[in-house]
Scaffold this active site. Structure first.
Site, PDB file in Angstrom:
ATOM      1  N   GLY A   1      37.385  37.769  48.025  1.00 51.69           N
ATOM      2  CA  GLY A   1      37.758  37.041  46.830  1.00 51.69           C
ATOM      3  C   GLY A   1      36.791  37.334  45.707  1.00 51.69           C
ATOM      4  O   GLY A   1      35.599  37.519  45.934  1.00 51.69           O
TER       5      GLY A   1
ATOM      6  N   GLY B   1      33.343  39.497  45.984  1.00 54.95           N
ATOM      7  CA  GLY B   1      32.605  39.480  47.236  1.00 54.95           C
ATOM      8  C   GLY B   1      33.464  39.541  48.482  1.00 54.95           C
ATOM      9  O   GLY B   1      34.659  39.249  48.454  1.00 54.95           O
TER      10      GLY B   1
ATOM     11  N   VAL C   1      33.115  38.288  52.644  1.00 60.56           N
ATOM     12  CA  VAL C   1      32.320  37.417  53.511  1.00 60.56           C
ATOM     13  C   VAL C   1      32.523  37.812  54.966  1.00 60.56           C
ATOM     14  O   VAL C   1      33.653  38.055  55.414  1.00 60.56           O
ATOM     15  CB  VAL C   1      32.691  35.936  53.313  1.00 60.56           C
ATOM     16  CG1 VAL C   1      31.867  35.047  54.245  1.00 60.56           C
ATOM     17  CG2 VAL C   1      32.465  35.524  51.864  1.00 60.56           C
TER      18      VAL C   1
ATOM     19  N   LYS D   1      27.633  37.038  52.594  1.00 63.03           N
ATOM     20  CA  LYS D   1      28.482  37.416  51.468  1.00 63.03           C
ATOM     21  C   LYS D   1      27.930  38.699  50.857  1.00 63.03           C
ATOM     22  O   LYS D   1      26.772  38.737  50.436  1.00 63.03           O
ATOM     23  CB  LYS D   1      28.517  36.304  50.427  1.00 63.03           C
ATOM     24  CG  LYS D   1      29.333  36.636  49.188  1.00 63.03           C
ATOM     25  CD  LYS D   1      29.281  35.476  48.207  1.00 63.03           C
ATOM     26  CE  LYS D   1      29.989  35.806  46.912  1.00 63.03           C
ATOM     27  NZ  LYS D   1      29.900  34.691  45.938  1.00 63.03           N
TER      28      LYS D   1
ATOM     29  N   ASP E   1      34.764  27.662  39.670  1.00 63.05           N
ATOM     30  CA  ASP E   1      35.859  28.199  40.480  1.00 63.05           C
ATOM     31  C   ASP E   1      36.167  27.266  41.647  1.00 63.05           C
ATOM     32  O   ASP E   1      36.382  27.699  42.772  1.00 63.05           O
ATOM     33  CB  ASP E   1      35.526  29.604  40.986  1.00 63.05           C
ATOM     34  CG  ASP E   1      36.763  30.329  41.540  1.00 63.05           C
ATOM     35  OD1 ASP E   1      37.887  29.987  41.125  1.00 63.05           O
ATOM     36  OD2 ASP E   1      36.605  31.222  42.385  1.00 63.05           O
TER      37      ASP E   1
END
Length: 320
Positions: A29, A32, A34, A49, A149
């Protein structure tokens, strides 16, 4: 360069700095990717990340981009709150991409929780679940940091354990350090950021308008989260990006009342939090939470009146 084709999408089996073994890809997303990994020295799970730098970012722009990511690690590490995911370490991969090591959380995202629920929650249940999130963002605002966000995918609902928050805030990847005493504007001041990232499904009017963002943007996002937990469905609805843009900037705000749900005085509180003009919203998450708490009993009573109201019986078919 997409995350699917970027080097960071193929790091499973790699060990970073001889300390963190990456075992499986978890999510992607923004900028990045994860991974779930293991801290080899401590033999405990961690979330790693890894930054994905777009190819168009070269030279000084790439350096500033990497510096922003490193600042995120320092910013989140400095935010001491039980509902904010902890940052343990940061470094760089052999490919030169920055990475951040965070605590691994068991549970499901709020997005998954909502997807598998048949109905919404009462005001008391909804605020009980999200209170740690509101309080965590209030803590960030007091420290001069805006998340920018917030969405169900960035909230983790965790199993209840003694002393742990039932919901935790993830990913301050596009966090912004605010100037002291910075105030919301009218929504017409253009942003000076070289890059921005937000999720259209949970964006604020100033984000789609590319104007200044801050604590007021998080206030808007928190109101959306609460409405979605109350109703069990997404606040901004639309099949296309055009539909979503229209919903985000519409004069009629997506309050509980717009879906037919009576939450008493919360209707007024949430309408203010979702105001099109940032300066008309609550100044920060703490102010929004305080007003929600002050009107919680009224919201619960209104919800219970509807919930406990007798349902109309089905009339038998007439015989002719």
């Amino acid at each position: 360069m997409s995350l699917e084709t970027a080097p960071t999408a193929n790091l499973c089996g790699r060990t970073l700095d001889g300390k963190y073994a990456l075992e499986r890809f978890v999510a992607k997303g923004g900028y990045g990717a994860v991974y779930k990994g293991t801290h080899l020295a401590l033999d405990c799970p961690v979330a790693v990340k890894v930054l994905v730098t777009p190819e168009r970012y070269q030279g000084p722009m790439r350096a500033r981009f990497l510096a922003t990511f490193k600042q995120e690690a320092r910013t989140v590490a400095a935010l001491r709150h039980p509902a904010i995911v902890r940052v343990y370490d940061s470094g760089a991969t052999d490919d030169g991409e920055a990475y951040m090591v965070m605590e691994w959380l068991d549970g499901v995202t709020l997005e998954e929780d909502l997807r598998h629920r048949a109905r919404g929650r009462s005001p008391r249940e909804a605020l009980g679940l999200l209170r740690p999130v509101f309080d965590a963002i209030a803590c960030a605002h007091e420290a001069g940091v805006a998340h920018r966000d917030l969405k169900p995918a960035n909230v983790m609902v965790t199993p209840a354990r003694r002393g742990e928050a039932p919901a935790r805030v993830l990913d301050f990847g596009v966090a912004r350090v605010m100037d002291p005493d910075e105030e919301a504007g009218t929504g017409f001041t253009r942003t000076s950021s070289e890059w921005s990232s937000f999720s259209l499904s949970h964006a604020a009017p100033e984000q789609v308008g590319r104007t200044r963002t801050g604590a007021w943007t998080d206030v808007h996002a928190l109101a959306l989260l609460l409405i979605e937990v109350l109703t069990g469905s997404r606040a901004y609805k639309g099949e296309t990006s055009v539909d979503l843009y229209a919903a985000i900037t519409a004069r009629i705000r997506p309050t509980p009342g717009s879906t037919g749900l009576d939450t008493g005085q919360w209707e007024r509180v949430l309408a203010r939090a979702l105001a099109l003009t940032p300066s008309e919203r609550h100044r920060d998450a703490g102010a929004l939470l305080a007003e929600l708490d002050a009107t919680l009993d009224d919201a619960q009573r209104a919800w219970e009146r509807i919930e406990n109201a007798p349902r109309p019986s089905r009339s038998p078919a007439s015989v002719t």
